[in-house]
Design a protein around this motif. Sequence first.
Motif, PDB file in Angstrom:
ATOM      1  N   ARG A  64       0.832  -1.210   0.000  1.00  0.00           N
ATOM      2  CA  ARG A  64       0.000   0.000   0.000  1.00  0.00           C
ATOM      3  C   ARG A  64       0.857   1.245   0.000  1.00  0.00           C
ATOM      4  O   ARG A  64       0.540   2.248  -0.628  1.00  0.00           O
ATOM      5  CB  ARG A  64      -0.921   0.005   1.216  1.00  0.00           C
ATOM      6  CG  ARG A  64      -1.788   1.257   1.246  1.00  0.00           C
ATOM      7  CD  ARG A  64      -2.803   1.234   2.341  1.00  0.00           C
ATOM      8  NE  ARG A  64      -3.951   0.441   1.945  1.00  0.00           N
ATOM      9  CZ  ARG A  64      -4.378  -0.617   2.589  1.00  0.00           C
ATOM     10  NH1 ARG A  64      -3.780  -1.013   3.677  1.00  0.00           N
ATOM     11  NH2 ARG A  64      -5.408  -1.298   2.160  1.00  0.00           N
ATOM     12  N   GLU A  65       2.001   1.184   0.701  1.00  0.00           N
ATOM     13  CA  GLU A  65       2.843   2.377   0.765  1.00  0.00           C
ATOM     14  C   GLU A  65       3.476   2.681  -0.580  1.00  0.00           C
ATOM     15  O   GLU A  65       3.524   3.841  -1.009  1.00  0.00           O
ATOM     16  CB  GLU A  65       3.942   2.138   1.791  1.00  0.00           C
ATOM     17  CG  GLU A  65       4.488   3.393   2.395  1.00  0.00           C
ATOM     18  CD  GLU A  65       5.523   3.065   3.442  1.00  0.00           C
ATOM     19  OE1 GLU A  65       5.218   2.216   4.293  1.00  0.00           O
ATOM     20  OE2 GLU A  65       6.610   3.621   3.348  1.00  0.00           O
ATOM     21  N   LEU A  66       3.952   1.612  -1.268  1.00  0.00           N
ATOM     22  CA  LEU A  66       4.659   1.875  -2.513  1.00  0.00           C
ATOM     23  C   LEU A  66       3.734   1.983  -3.706  1.00  0.00           C
ATOM     24  O   LEU A  66       3.947   2.806  -4.599  1.00  0.00           O
ATOM     25  CB  LEU A  66       5.702   0.776  -2.759  1.00  0.00           C
ATOM     26  CG  LEU A  66       6.635   1.081  -3.921  1.00  0.00           C
ATOM     27  CD1 LEU A  66       7.414   2.348  -3.677  1.00  0.00           C
ATOM     28  CD2 LEU A  66       7.588  -0.076  -4.147  1.00  0.00           C
ATOM     29  N   HIS A  67       2.697   1.140  -3.736  1.00  0.00           N
ATOM     30  CA  HIS A  67       1.853   1.096  -4.927  1.00  0.00           C
ATOM     31  C   HIS A  67       0.409   1.506  -4.684  1.00  0.00           C
ATOM     32  O   HIS A  67      -0.422   1.310  -5.544  1.00  0.00           O
ATOM     33  CB  HIS A  67       1.881  -0.319  -5.525  1.00  0.00           C
ATOM     34  CG  HIS A  67       3.212  -0.665  -6.110  1.00  0.00           C
ATOM     35  ND1 HIS A  67       3.671  -0.124  -7.281  1.00  0.00           N
ATOM     36  CD2 HIS A  67       4.181  -1.484  -5.672  1.00  0.00           C
ATOM     37  CE1 HIS A  67       4.870  -0.601  -7.542  1.00  0.00           C
ATOM     38  NE2 HIS A  67       5.216  -1.423  -6.585  1.00  0.00           N
ATOM     39  N   GLY A  68       0.105   2.035  -3.501  1.00  0.00           N
ATOM     40  CA  GLY A  68      -1.224   2.582  -3.273  1.00  0.00           C
ATOM     41  C   GLY A  68      -2.294   1.529  -3.105  1.00  0.00           C
ATOM     42  O   GLY A  68      -2.023   0.352  -2.863  1.00  0.00           O
ATOM     43  N   GLU A  69      -3.558   1.968  -3.259  1.00  0.00           N
ATOM     44  CA  GLU A  69      -4.672   1.050  -3.050  1.00  0.00           C
ATOM     45  C   GLU A  69      -4.675  -0.046  -4.093  1.00  0.00           C
ATOM     46  O   GLU A  69      -5.053  -1.186  -3.818  1.00  0.00           O
ATOM     47  CB  GLU A  69      -5.995   1.820  -3.093  1.00  0.00           C
ATOM     48  CG  GLU A  69      -6.151   2.832  -1.988  1.00  0.00           C
ATOM     49  CD  GLU A  69      -6.233   2.169  -0.629  1.00  0.00           C
ATOM     50  OE1 GLU A  69      -6.726   1.037  -0.542  1.00  0.00           O
ATOM     51  OE2 GLU A  69      -5.762   2.783   0.343  1.00  0.00           O
ATOM     52  N   VAL A  70      -4.255   0.305  -5.315  1.00  0.00           N
ATOM     53  CA  VAL A  70      -4.208  -0.690  -6.384  1.00  0.00           C
ATOM     54  C   VAL A  70      -3.204  -1.787  -6.043  1.00  0.00           C
ATOM     55  O   VAL A  70      -3.439  -2.975  -6.279  1.00  0.00           O
ATOM     56  CB  VAL A  70      -3.841   0.012  -7.709  1.00  0.00           C
ATOM     57  CG1 VAL A  70      -3.530  -0.999  -8.777  1.00  0.00           C
ATOM     58  CG2 VAL A  70      -4.960   0.913  -8.145  1.00  0.00           C
ATOM     59  N   ARG A 128      -2.951   8.331  -3.320  1.00  0.00           N
ATOM     60  CA  ARG A 128      -3.772   7.339  -2.636  1.00  0.00           C
ATOM     61  C   ARG A 128      -3.951   6.098  -3.475  1.00  0.00           C
ATOM     62  O   ARG A 128      -3.885   4.979  -2.980  1.00  0.00           O
ATOM     63  CB  ARG A 128      -5.150   7.932  -2.300  1.00  0.00           C
ATOM     64  CG  ARG A 128      -5.289   8.355  -0.867  1.00  0.00           C
ATOM     65  CD  ARG A 128      -6.657   8.921  -0.590  1.00  0.00           C
ATOM     66  NE  ARG A 128      -6.907  10.145  -1.305  1.00  0.00           N
ATOM     67  CZ  ARG A 128      -8.008  10.385  -2.015  1.00  0.00           C
ATOM     68  NH1 ARG A 128      -8.939   9.481  -2.101  1.00  0.00           N
ATOM     69  NH2 ARG A 128      -8.171  11.526  -2.647  1.00  0.00           N
ATOM     70  N   ALA A 129      -4.184   6.285  -4.777  1.00  0.00           N
ATOM     71  CA  ALA A 129      -4.507   5.136  -5.625  1.00  0.00           C
ATOM     72  C   ALA A 129      -3.269   4.338  -5.995  1.00  0.00           C
ATOM     73  O   ALA A 129      -3.313   3.116  -6.061  1.00  0.00           O
ATOM     74  CB  ALA A 129      -5.208   5.610  -6.891  1.00  0.00           C
ATOM     75  N   HIS A 130      -2.160   5.011  -6.293  1.00  0.00           N
ATOM     76  CA  HIS A 130      -1.003   4.308  -6.826  1.00  0.00           C
ATOM     77  C   HIS A 130       0.245   4.439  -5.969  1.00  0.00           C
ATOM     78  O   HIS A 130       1.309   3.998  -6.380  1.00  0.00           O
ATOM     79  CB  HIS A 130      -0.701   4.814  -8.249  1.00  0.00           C
ATOM     80  CG  HIS A 130      -1.824   4.551  -9.186  1.00  0.00           C
ATOM     81  ND1 HIS A 130      -2.150   3.293  -9.634  1.00  0.00           N
ATOM     82  CD2 HIS A 130      -2.724   5.381  -9.737  1.00  0.00           C
ATOM     83  CE1 HIS A 130      -3.198   3.377 -10.430  1.00  0.00           C
ATOM     84  NE2 HIS A 130      -3.567   4.625 -10.517  1.00  0.00           N
ATOM     85  N   GLY A 131       0.159   5.057  -4.789  1.00  0.00           N
ATOM     86  CA  GLY A 131       1.270   5.047  -3.859  1.00  0.00           C
ATOM     87  C   GLY A 131       2.416   5.943  -4.271  1.00  0.00           C
ATOM     88  O   GLY A 131       2.295   6.810  -5.140  1.00  0.00           O
ATOM     89  N   ASP A 132       3.558   5.711  -3.626  1.00  0.00           N
ATOM     90  CA  ASP A 132       4.733   6.549  -3.889  1.00  0.00           C
ATOM     91  C   ASP A 132       5.220   6.391  -5.313  1.00  0.00           C
ATOM     92  O   ASP A 132       5.667   7.347  -5.942  1.00  0.00           O
ATOM     93  CB  ASP A 132       5.863   6.162  -2.927  1.00  0.00           C
ATOM     94  CG  ASP A 132       5.515   6.496  -1.501  1.00  0.00           C
ATOM     95  OD1 ASP A 132       6.088   5.883  -0.589  1.00  0.00           O
ATOM     96  OD2 ASP A 132       4.662   7.388  -1.310  1.00  0.00           O
TER      97      ASP A 132
END
Lengths: 127, 168
Positions: A52-58, B39-43
Amino acid sequence: MERAEPPAAAYERRVLLSAAQHCYLRVRLELPDGAARPGAPQLKQLVVAALRELHGEVGAALPVDVLAYEEKSLSAILRVVSSGLVKLWSALTLQGFYQNRRCAFRVLQTSPFLLALAGNSRELVLD
Amino acid sequence: MVRFKNRYVLCEVLSEDPRCRQCIEDRAVGLAVRDAIARAHGDYGLGCCCVSFTVKYLNAYTGTVLLRCRKDFQRLLCSALPLVRHLEGRGQRFPCALRTLHVGGTIRTCQKFLIQYNRRQLLLLLQNCTSEEERHSVRQSVLSCSLAEEQPQSGEEEEEEEDGAETD
């Protein structure tokens, strides 16, 4: 000029790249600061939090499973969809903290076949 | 091979609150979209999309926004646009939604699309007019943006269209 056709082969070998549905990883969690050892649910939560931290909700929605977990040696076998291998591996690499203590994920083996994780030639001891 | 290719995404800001129009600024919209991508794709997504991310054009009266991003990360940006829920400006928060109208490779194609779209919107507005003055003013706008036969160089200028978008 026509070339003579080679004789019909007795067998045919087909190689399909990236045809496997899942990829399996054997990882080991290193906790040098002597933090509390995570159980299997905590490990899964740590992996999903890293995604979640690196790639978000996806990324957090990527189907990752912890197939086996040994609390004594902190090593686990993870399964992920083949298309998400890069995301999972990069997220594990960049996960540096577990409960505010330093940690590191070491990826020992990875293979599209689960059986291939049974033997590891790196740990082979020759007499 | 040699040049950086961009994609320009034309969106419309939809909001039920009429006060939201004052809040539509390029910085507010840019921050809102950036938050949604984070939020959707992160860092990783934030880093990819925000390399060449800017709000190129903004029209507060019609709520039209033109965003730019790299061609390789256009899908990340477009998938994060429906997740924009609020616009914040001057200490106030308004619920809103972003509707994607067109994705183009250059500002010129987006401008062409916007001209045609606005023409169609004017005709729709004409049908939905309630009072006679509104009808009159909309009719004037429609006439002014249609081709005139007498002048040899008929301008296809749309009166709501701004021309400040071509500068870089």
